[in-house]
Design a protein around this motif. Structure first.
Motif, PDB file in Angstrom:
ATOM      1  N   GLU A   1       0.686  -1.309   0.034  1.00 35.35           N
ATOM      2  CA  GLU A   1       0.056   0.019  -0.112  1.00 35.35           C
ATOM      3  C   GLU A   1       0.837   1.348  -0.030  1.00 35.35           C
ATOM      4  O   GLU A   1       0.611   2.107  -0.692  1.00 35.35           O
ATOM      5  N   GLN A   2       2.136   1.190   0.616  1.00 38.76           N
ATOM      6  CA  GLN A   2       2.990   2.267   0.886  1.00 38.76           C
ATOM      7  C   GLN A   2       3.868   2.426  -0.432  1.00 38.76           C
ATOM      8  O   GLN A   2       4.511   3.406  -0.759  1.00 38.76           O
ATOM      9  N   GLY A   3       3.627   1.546  -1.360  1.00 32.28           N
ATOM     10  CA  GLY A   3       4.650   1.649  -2.603  1.00 32.28           C
ATOM     11  C   GLY A   3       5.907   1.089  -2.313  1.00 32.28           C
ATOM     12  O   GLY A   3       6.902   1.586  -3.263  1.00 32.28           O
ATOM     13  N   VAL A   4       6.141   0.391  -1.291  1.00 29.61           N
ATOM     14  CA  VAL A   4       7.540  -0.265  -1.245  1.00 29.61           C
ATOM     15  C   VAL A   4       8.124  -1.288  -2.218  1.00 29.61           C
ATOM     16  O   VAL A   4       7.160  -1.917  -2.899  1.00 29.61           O
ATOM     17  N   SER A   5       9.285  -1.008  -2.807  1.00 27.90           N
ATOM     18  CA  SER A   5       9.660  -1.801  -3.893  1.00 27.90           C
ATOM     19  C   SER A   5       9.345  -3.308  -3.796  1.00 27.90           C
ATOM     20  O   SER A   5       9.588  -4.006  -2.796  1.00 27.90           O
TER      21      SER A   5
ATOM     22  N   GLU B   1       0.803  -2.304  16.931  1.00 32.11           N
ATOM     23  CA  GLU B   1      -0.478  -1.748  16.895  1.00 32.11           C
ATOM     24  C   GLU B   1      -0.749  -0.733  15.640  1.00 32.11           C
ATOM     25  O   GLU B   1      -1.769  -1.020  14.904  1.00 32.11           O
ATOM     26  N   ILE B   2       0.163   0.064  15.284  1.00 30.25           N
ATOM     27  CA  ILE B   2       0.139   0.927  14.026  1.00 30.25           C
ATOM     28  C   ILE B   2       1.361   0.780  13.296  1.00 30.25           C
ATOM     29  O   ILE B   2       2.417   1.171  13.943  1.00 30.25           O
ATOM     30  N   PRO B   3       1.658   0.073  12.007  1.00 33.49           N
ATOM     31  CA  PRO B   3       2.783  -0.012  11.622  1.00 33.49           C
ATOM     32  C   PRO B   3       3.306   1.230  10.931  1.00 33.49           C
ATOM     33  O   PRO B   3       2.528   2.153  11.133  1.00 33.49           O
ATOM     34  N   PHE B   4       4.544   1.437  11.117  1.00 35.49           N
ATOM     35  CA  PHE B   4       5.269   2.732  10.613  1.00 35.49           C
ATOM     36  C   PHE B   4       4.933   3.042   9.143  1.00 35.49           C
ATOM     37  O   PHE B   4       4.718   2.142   8.224  1.00 35.49           O
ATOM     38  N   PHE B   5       4.744   4.327   9.101  1.00 40.46           N
ATOM     39  CA  PHE B   5       4.230   4.946   7.759  1.00 40.46           C
ATOM     40  C   PHE B   5       5.337   5.739   7.292  1.00 40.46           C
ATOM     41  O   PHE B   5       5.884   6.719   8.002  1.00 40.46           O
ATOM     42  N   GLY B   6       5.903   5.436   6.041  1.00 42.43           N
ATOM     43  CA  GLY B   6       7.077   6.264   5.314  1.00 42.43           C
ATOM     44  C   GLY B   6       7.834   5.220   4.233  1.00 42.43           C
ATOM     45  O   GLY B   6       8.625   4.394   4.831  1.00 42.43           O
ATOM     46  N   LYS B   7       7.226   5.360   3.143  1.00 39.70           N
ATOM     47  CA  LYS B   7       7.868   4.622   2.056  1.00 39.70           C
ATOM     48  C   LYS B   7       9.753   4.592   1.949  1.00 39.70           C
ATOM     49  O   LYS B   7      10.149   3.683   2.052  1.00 39.70           O
ATOM     50  N   GLU B   8      10.195   5.868   1.904  1.00 43.90           N
ATOM     51  CA  GLU B   8      11.713   5.854   1.895  1.00 43.90           C
ATOM     52  C   GLU B   8      12.226   5.336   3.070  1.00 43.90           C
ATOM     53  O   GLU B   8      13.447   4.438   2.897  1.00 43.90           O
ATOM     54  N   ILE B   9      11.965   5.573   4.186  1.00 46.32           N
ATOM     55  CA  ILE B   9      12.362   5.265   5.451  1.00 46.32           C
ATOM     56  C   ILE B   9      12.326   3.644   5.389  1.00 46.32           C
ATOM     57  O   ILE B   9      13.571   2.796   5.810  1.00 46.32           O
ATOM     58  N   LEU B  10      11.231   3.121   5.270  1.00 51.25           N
ATOM     59  CA  LEU B  10      11.261   1.540   5.227  1.00 51.25           C
ATOM     60  C   LEU B  10      11.998   1.015   4.119  1.00 51.25           C
ATOM     61  O   LEU B  10      12.876  -0.052   4.460  1.00 51.25           O
ATOM     62  N   GLU B  11      12.105   1.459   3.011  1.00 46.96           N
ATOM     63  CA  GLU B  11      13.106   0.919   2.025  1.00 46.96           C
ATOM     64  C   GLU B  11      14.431   0.905   2.161  1.00 46.96           C
ATOM     65  O   GLU B  11      15.147   0.080   2.144  1.00 46.96           O
ATOM     66  N   MET B  12      14.853   2.017   3.011  1.00 46.21           N
ATOM     67  CA  MET B  12      16.299   1.998   3.466  1.00 46.21           C
ATOM     68  C   MET B  12      16.520   1.162   4.450  1.00 46.21           C
ATOM     69  O   MET B  12      17.688   0.575   4.609  1.00 46.21           O
ATOM     70  N   ALA B  13      15.673   1.023   5.710  1.00 48.20           N
ATOM     71  CA  ALA B  13      15.772   0.121   6.598  1.00 48.20           C
ATOM     72  C   ALA B  13      15.666  -1.297   6.221  1.00 48.20           C
ATOM     73  O   ALA B  13      16.615  -2.062   6.499  1.00 48.20           O
TER      74      ALA B  13
ATOM     75  N   GLU C   1      23.158  -5.519   7.603  1.00 46.00           N
ATOM     76  CA  GLU C   1      23.734  -4.537   8.578  1.00 46.00           C
ATOM     77  C   GLU C   1      22.838  -4.217   9.864  1.00 46.00           C
ATOM     78  O   GLU C   1      21.857  -4.728   9.870  1.00 46.00           O
ATOM     79  N   ASN C   2      23.557  -3.450  10.793  1.00 46.23           N
ATOM     80  CA  ASN C   2      22.608  -3.184  11.726  1.00 46.23           C
ATOM     81  C   ASN C   2      22.356  -1.602  11.682  1.00 46.23           C
ATOM     82  O   ASN C   2      22.904  -0.935  10.868  1.00 46.23           O
ATOM     83  N   LEU C   3      21.081  -1.098  12.295  1.00 49.31           N
ATOM     84  CA  LEU C   3      20.602   0.132  12.045  1.00 49.31           C
ATOM     85  C   LEU C   3      20.655   1.047  13.307  1.00 49.31           C
ATOM     86  O   LEU C   3      20.631   0.455  14.428  1.00 49.31           O
ATOM     87  N   LEU C   4      21.046   2.337  13.109  1.00 48.69           N
ATOM     88  CA  LEU C   4      20.942   2.979  14.199  1.00 48.69           C
ATOM     89  C   LEU C   4      19.766   4.266  13.757  1.00 48.69           C
ATOM     90  O   LEU C   4      20.068   4.999  12.663  1.00 48.69           O
ATOM     91  N   LEU C   5      18.868   4.525  14.562  1.00 53.53           N
ATOM     92  CA  LEU C   5      17.664   5.370  14.144  1.00 53.53           C
ATOM     93  C   LEU C   5      17.869   6.578  15.032  1.00 53.53           C
ATOM     94  O   LEU C   5      17.797   6.332  16.123  1.00 53.53           O
ATOM     95  N   THR C   6      18.003   7.691  14.613  1.00 52.38           N
ATOM     96  CA  THR C   6      18.385   8.760  15.133  1.00 52.38           C
ATOM     97  C   THR C   6      17.182  10.084  14.909  1.00 52.38           C
ATOM     98  O   THR C   6      16.406   9.635  13.953  1.00 52.38           O
ATOM     99  N   GLY C   7      17.129  10.957  15.811  1.00 50.62           N
ATOM    100  CA  GLY C   7      16.165  12.064  15.444  1.00 50.62           C
ATOM    101  C   GLY C   7      15.436  12.529  16.815  1.00 50.62           C
ATOM    102  O   GLY C   7      15.804  12.010  17.989  1.00 50.62           O
ATOM    103  N   GLU C   8      14.627  13.341  16.667  1.00 52.83           N
ATOM    104  CA  GLU C   8      14.160  14.013  17.936  1.00 52.83           C
ATOM    105  C   GLU C   8      12.932  13.333  18.368  1.00 52.83           C
ATOM    106  O   GLU C   8      12.758  12.181  17.780  1.00 52.83           O
ATOM    107  N   LYS C   9      12.471  13.594  19.567  1.00 55.26           N
ATOM    108  CA  LYS C   9      11.471  12.740  20.214  1.00 55.26           C
ATOM    109  C   LYS C   9      10.074  12.708  19.285  1.00 55.26           C
ATOM    110  O   LYS C   9       9.782  13.536  18.465  1.00 55.26           O
ATOM    111  N   ALA C  10       9.628  11.647  19.479  1.00 53.46           N
ATOM    112  CA  ALA C  10       8.216  11.315  18.865  1.00 53.46           C
ATOM    113  C   ALA C  10       8.282  11.475  17.163  1.00 53.46           C
ATOM    114  O   ALA C  10       7.483  11.693  16.405  1.00 53.46           O
TER     115      ALA C  10
END
Length: 303
Positions: free
Chosen positions: A8-12, A40-52, A60-69
């Protein structure tokens, strides 16, 4: 496991097919059903999902950085669900040491045995280790992770043996900026991850999340509540307020109390406004709330 939300999100399609093959190659051992989770609610975001997904498929292992929420933990849980892996959560704090990760000696059946820690079990069982607030980890804990996160993929347990990581095991670290007790990650640790910088929530993302969790939310209420969150996000970015009021869990909790019959204005007080303990900041947040949530609104205006 249902891949429909990826489609639905258009992931490759190629990535989705590779994930299916991964799940077929690494079935989960019996007895680990309680470690499997469905977000409960899957993550929404095509580009982020494809990269991950691409990074994890590559080993590889992932490090998710960013602001709160920004959805770091939601993404980590969603990835474990997509790949069909058991999850092992470690919330780092100033007292987290190697014993919590590897395990500790215990006396059982008249002999000393190792009570396995979460990372030990993750390594053995091919799980996804979610390393929450990894930039709060002490050197003692980080040293355990170095050999597990690089090409060696082992955990050396003092007094026992070297534990090779299961080929399906992956580590996903998360970190917020500027929290009390956090620090910069050293270069050696960062080099063991591919890093995804999570973008702030947008109106589209908020609408998707609200629709998923509260499908009967009225359009006008959805716009007002999303607008409230985005207004607070803007003020936090401009340093007019702290990020205390920028609390998506609090907002969803407030919407839940509205469904129980609480006045929307009062619900937002306990979910958002009262998270601020500075009186000046609280008044700024309250003013933002008044512009979006009229005091005369009732639960019938929301649902």
């Amino acid at each position: 496991m249902n891949d429909s939300f990826l489609q639905e999100q258009g992931v490759s399609g190629a990535l989705i097919e590779s994930v299916r093959k991964f799940r077929e190659s690494y079935p989960v051992a019996e007895g680990l059903e309680n470690r499997m989770s469905t977000p409960e609610i899957p993550f929404f975001g095509k580009e982020i999902l494809e990269m991950a997904i691409a990074a994890l498929l590559q080993g590889e292992n992932l490090l998710l950085t960013g602001e709160k929420a920004t959805g770091k933990n939601v993404l980590a849980e969603t990835l474990a669900y997509i790949f069909g892996r058991p999850t092992y959560n470690v919330s780092f704090h100033v007292n987290t040491g190697s014993a919590e990760l590897i395990g500790t000696d215990t006396f059982q059946n008249q002999e000393v045995t190792l009570r396995k820690g979460s990372i030990y079990r993750c390594a053995e069982e091919g799980g996804f280790g979610i390393l929450d607030e990894i930039n709060m980890a002490k050197n003692d804990a980080v040293s355990v992770l170095h050999a597990a996160l690089d090409y060696r993929r082992i955990i050396d347990v003092p007094g026992y043996d070297k534990i090779p990581l299961h080929p399906a095991a992956r580590m996903i670290g998360t970190m917020n900026y500027g929290y009390a007790g956090t620090r910069e990650l050293n270069e050696a640790l960062v080099s063991r991850f591919l890093v995804i910088d999570m973008p702030p929530l947008t109106e589209e993302t908020l609408f998707y999340l609200m629709q998923s969790k509260f499908p009967d939310l009225k359009p006008a209420a959805r716009e007002a509540l999303a607008g409230l969150y985005l207004d607070l996000q803007k003020k936090a970015k401009q340093a007019e307020i702290t990020t205390r009021a920028l609390d998506l869990r609090g907002l969803f909790g407030a919407i839940g109390t509205m469904r129980q019959g609480l006045s929307p204005y009062l619900a937002v007080q306990i979910g958002i406004v009262n998270k601020c303990f500075d009186l000046f900041e609280k008044e700024i947040v309250r003013d933002v709330v008044r512009t979006r949530i009229p005091e005369e609104w009732t639960p019938q205006d929301i649902f």
